[in-house]
Design an enzyme around this catalytic site. Structure first.
Site, mmCIF file in Angstrom:
data_model
loop_
_atom_site.group_PDB
_atom_site.id
_atom_site.type_symbol
_atom_site.label_atom_id
_atom_site.label_comp_id
_atom_site.label_asym_id
_atom_site.label_seq_id
_atom_site.Cartn_x
_atom_site.Cartn_y
_atom_site.Cartn_z
ATOM 1 N N TRP A 168 0.838 -1.205 0.000
ATOM 2 C CA TRP A 168 0.000 0.000 0.000
ATOM 3 C C TRP A 168 0.881 1.267 0.000
ATOM 4 C CZ3 TRP A 168 -4.054 1.427 4.386
ATOM 5 C CH2 TRP A 168 -4.839 2.501 3.943
ATOM 6 N N TYR A 170 -3.875 1.273 -4.802
ATOM 7 C CA TYR A 170 -2.674 1.833 -4.168
ATOM 8 C C TYR A 170 -1.923 2.714 -5.173
ATOM 9 C CZ TYR A 170 -3.713 -1.954 -0.877
ATOM 10 O OH TYR A 170 -4.336 -2.811 -0.001
ATOM 11 N N TYR A 225 -4.178 -7.992 7.377
ATOM 12 C CA TYR A 225 -3.595 -6.682 7.005
ATOM 13 C C TYR A 225 -3.523 -5.785 8.229
ATOM 14 C CZ TYR A 225 -8.113 -4.050 6.292
ATOM 15 O OH TYR A 225 -9.313 -3.407 6.423
ATOM 16 N N LEU A 231 0.986 -4.668 11.683
ATOM 17 C CA LEU A 231 1.766 -3.879 12.656
ATOM 18 C C LEU A 231 0.995 -2.637 13.112
ATOM 19 C CD1 LEU A 231 5.341 -4.014 11.032
ATOM 20 C CD2 LEU A 231 4.501 -5.320 12.999
ATOM 21 N N LYS A 277 8.407 1.603 17.604
ATOM 22 C CA LYS A 277 9.319 2.724 17.296
ATOM 23 C C LYS A 277 8.756 4.090 17.684
ATOM 24 C CE LYS A 277 7.937 3.222 12.449
ATOM 25 N NZ LYS A 277 8.421 3.139 11.073
ATOM 26 N N ARG A 328 -2.005 7.826 7.292
ATOM 27 C CA ARG A 328 -2.278 6.504 7.877
ATOM 28 C C ARG A 328 -3.189 6.567 9.095
ATOM 29 N NH1 ARG A 328 3.696 4.626 9.642
ATOM 30 N NH2 ARG A 328 4.308 6.102 8.027
ATOM 31 N N GLY A 373 3.458 -4.287 5.620
ATOM 32 C CA GLY A 373 3.949 -3.257 4.700
ATOM 33 C C GLY A 373 5.396 -2.923 5.025
ATOM 34 N N ALA A 374 6.166 -2.594 3.994
ATOM 35 C CA ALA A 374 7.553 -2.170 4.225
ATOM 36 C C ALA A 374 7.891 -1.098 3.209
ATOM 37 C CB ALA A 374 8.509 -3.348 4.094
ATOM 38 N N GLN A 376 13.528 -2.824 6.421
ATOM 39 C CA GLN A 376 12.276 -3.228 7.084
ATOM 40 C C GLN A 376 11.815 -4.589 6.576
ATOM 41 O OE1 GLN A 376 9.363 -0.118 6.394
ATOM 42 N NE2 GLN A 376 10.200 1.221 7.985
HETATM 43 N N1 NAP Z 1 -7.555 -5.195 1.980
HETATM 44 C C1 NAP Z 1 -7.510 -3.995 2.518
HETATM 45 O O1 NAP Z 1 -8.506 -3.255 2.589
HETATM 46 C C2 NAP Z 1 -6.200 -3.532 3.077
HETATM 47 C C3 NAP Z 1 -6.144 -2.422 3.955
HETATM 48 C C4 NAP Z 1 -4.905 -2.076 4.487
HETATM 49 C C5 NAP Z 1 -3.777 -2.779 4.119
HETATM 50 N N2 NAP Z 1 -3.853 -3.826 3.232
HETATM 51 C C6 NAP Z 1 -2.671 -4.622 2.813
HETATM 52 O O2 NAP Z 1 -1.973 -5.050 3.968
HETATM 53 C C7 NAP Z 1 -0.621 -4.579 3.917
HETATM 54 C C8 NAP Z 1 -0.071 -4.394 5.328
HETATM 55 O O3 NAP Z 1 -0.760 -3.366 6.030
HETATM 56 P P1 NAP Z 1 -0.242 -1.870 6.094
HETATM 57 O O4 NAP Z 1 0.910 -1.680 5.165
HETATM 58 O O5 NAP Z 1 -1.438 -0.997 5.888
HETATM 59 O O6 NAP Z 1 0.196 -1.688 7.611
HETATM 60 P P2 NAP Z 1 1.301 -2.379 8.540
HETATM 61 O O7 NAP Z 1 1.865 -3.554 7.860
HETATM 62 O O8 NAP Z 1 0.660 -2.554 9.848
HETATM 63 O O9 NAP Z 1 2.390 -1.224 8.688
HETATM 64 C C9 NAP Z 1 3.284 -0.966 7.657
HETATM 65 C C10 NAP Z 1 4.191 0.213 7.972
HETATM 66 O O10 NAP Z 1 4.907 0.022 9.187
HETATM 67 C C11 NAP Z 1 6.240 0.546 9.048
HETATM 68 N N3 NAP Z 1 7.154 -0.617 9.221
HETATM 69 C C12 NAP Z 1 7.042 -1.842 8.651
HETATM 70 N N4 NAP Z 1 8.042 -2.654 9.055
HETATM 71 C C13 NAP Z 1 8.805 -1.948 9.904
HETATM 72 C C14 NAP Z 1 9.971 -2.239 10.632
HETATM 73 N N5 NAP Z 1 10.539 -3.438 10.612
HETATM 74 N N6 NAP Z 1 10.508 -1.256 11.408
HETATM 75 C C15 NAP Z 1 9.923 -0.042 11.471
HETATM 76 N N7 NAP Z 1 8.819 0.304 10.782
HETATM 77 C C16 NAP Z 1 8.248 -0.636 10.006
HETATM 78 C C17 NAP Z 1 6.341 1.146 7.649
HETATM 79 O O11 NAP Z 1 5.963 2.529 7.640
HETATM 80 P P3 NAP Z 1 6.918 3.740 8.160
HETATM 81 O O12 NAP Z 1 8.336 3.321 7.979
HETATM 82 O O13 NAP Z 1 6.532 4.921 7.348
HETATM 83 O O14 NAP Z 1 6.519 3.925 9.625
HETATM 84 C C18 NAP Z 1 5.267 0.378 6.906
HETATM 85 O O15 NAP Z 1 4.767 1.051 5.769
HETATM 86 C C19 NAP Z 1 -0.740 -3.310 3.047
HETATM 87 O O16 NAP Z 1 0.501 -2.848 2.584
HETATM 88 C C20 NAP Z 1 -1.680 -3.810 1.982
HETATM 89 O O17 NAP Z 1 -0.998 -4.626 1.050
HETATM 90 C C21 NAP Z 1 -5.053 -4.208 2.732
#
Ligand code: NAP
Length: 313
Positions: free
Chosen positions: A21, A57, A201, A204, A212, A225, A278-279, A284
């Protein structure tokens, strides 16, 4: 990396999947495309084979970046994308009408640069289109060889039951994490019983569960976000911080990143196939992939459960 079969499909997916995303570049602040490509490639090098994306996205940008990143690596990845969120008359809207999906799938195949999409998911339900019409069209796309399996996202229990009575649904993609356990009430048990895979999804909580953020972050105005994940605002922020403190202690005990504790908690819930994370950077992606190398002990799981009950009641 560990792999699990996705529902009743023949797809073997990594227990940590890569979410794209943020890579779309229109919701999570500025991203650098070259770094996004390296992030995807590092994830694959670390054994992550499941890449989740969507036309929504960045209006197709994330799919294009995924396409560039997987050139020459197609056989190493399972591509999951979605349909049903489209731009119409300058507005983003839900549309699961058959004619719209027919166009969407071809656009996704072109942007991704692939002949077939491994998992094609309904992104959000569309109350204006009978689910049967949508799923029948997806079955046609499967018969035509454009997609391999059908999945859904953001469906409640009633819609899951309806969908599963129409055709084979191999997976559900819901929000699920230590900060949002809503699906445990009735959706998770239903999927477990039917053998439908779960791709979580927000694993994190949008970054909170990495530990962090010591204080409530002030994001740039193009990083929205906190409009999607409510834990960045009170009253949920303080509760999240209390829980993160418990995760921090466990992480310190085992000398692992806090994010690992959050990802492993998900992967140790019965019914979860893969945690989508997400990364934005290769580092990450690499750190998140490494969570698959260990598991929480029963005692650590109990500590988390007790803390959760104390904090959330
Ligand atoms: N189906 C749906 O409606 C829906 C909705 C939401 C998401 N999704 C899918 O699910 C995926 C995962 O959810 P999400 O990306 O929304 O949220 P998430 O995985 O909870 O958080 C991702 C964010 O956390 C930070 N991060 C990730 N790994 C890290 C690490 N090791 N150390 C420090 N910071 C870290 C990064 O942002 P920063 O570095 O900027 O902090 C990253 O963009 C999405 O990318 C998408 O593919 C689907």
């Amino acid at each position: 990396m560990r792999y699990k079969r996705l529902g009743n499909s023949s797809l073997e997916v990594s227990v940590v999947g890569l979410g794209t995303w943020a890579i779309g570049g229109d919701f999570w602040g500025k991203v650098d495309d070259d770094r996004s490509i390296r992030t995807i490639q590092r994830a694959v090098d670390c054994g992550i084979n499941l890449i989740d994306t969507a036309p929504a996205y960045g209006g197709g940008h994330a799919e294009r970046i995924v396409g560039q990143a997987i050139k020459g690596r197609r056989d190493k990845v399972v591509i999951a994308t979605k349909c049903g969120i489209v731009k119409q008359g300058g507005r983003i809207t839900r549309n699961l009408k058959p004619e719209s999906i027919r166009k969407e799938v071809d656009d996704s195949l072109t942007r991704l640069g692939v002949d077939v999409i491994d998992l094609y998911q309904i992104h959000w339900p569309d109350a204006n289109t009978p689910l049967e019409d949508t799923l029948n069209e997806m079955v046609k796309l499967r018969d035509a060889g454009k997609i391999r399996y059908i999945g859904v996202s953001n469906f409640d229990r009633k819609l899951m039951e309806e969908a599963a009575s129409i055709t084979e649904i191999v997976s559900l993609q819901p929000q699920y994490s230590l900060l949002d356990r809503e699906i445990e009430k009735d959706i998770l048990p239903f999927c477990r019983e039917k053998g439908i895979g779960i791709l979580t999804y927000g694993s994190l909580g949008g970054g909170i569960l990495t530990g962090k953020f010591k204080e409530r972050p002030q994001f740039d105005k193009d990083d929205r976000r906190e409009n999607f994940y409510p834990f960045f605002k009170e009253p949920l922020w303080s509760k999240a911080m209390e829980l993160v403190e418990v995760l921090r202690q466990i992480a310190a005990e085992v000398d692992k990143p806090v994010a690992h504790v959050a990802i492993n908690w998900l992967n140790q819930q019965d019914g979860v196939t893969s945690a989508l994370v997400g990364a934005k950077t290769p580092e990450q992606a690499e750190q998140n992939a490494a969570s698959a190398e260990w598991e929480l002990s029963q005692e650590q799981l109990d500590t988390i459960e007790a803390a959760y009950k104390r904090i959330y009641g």
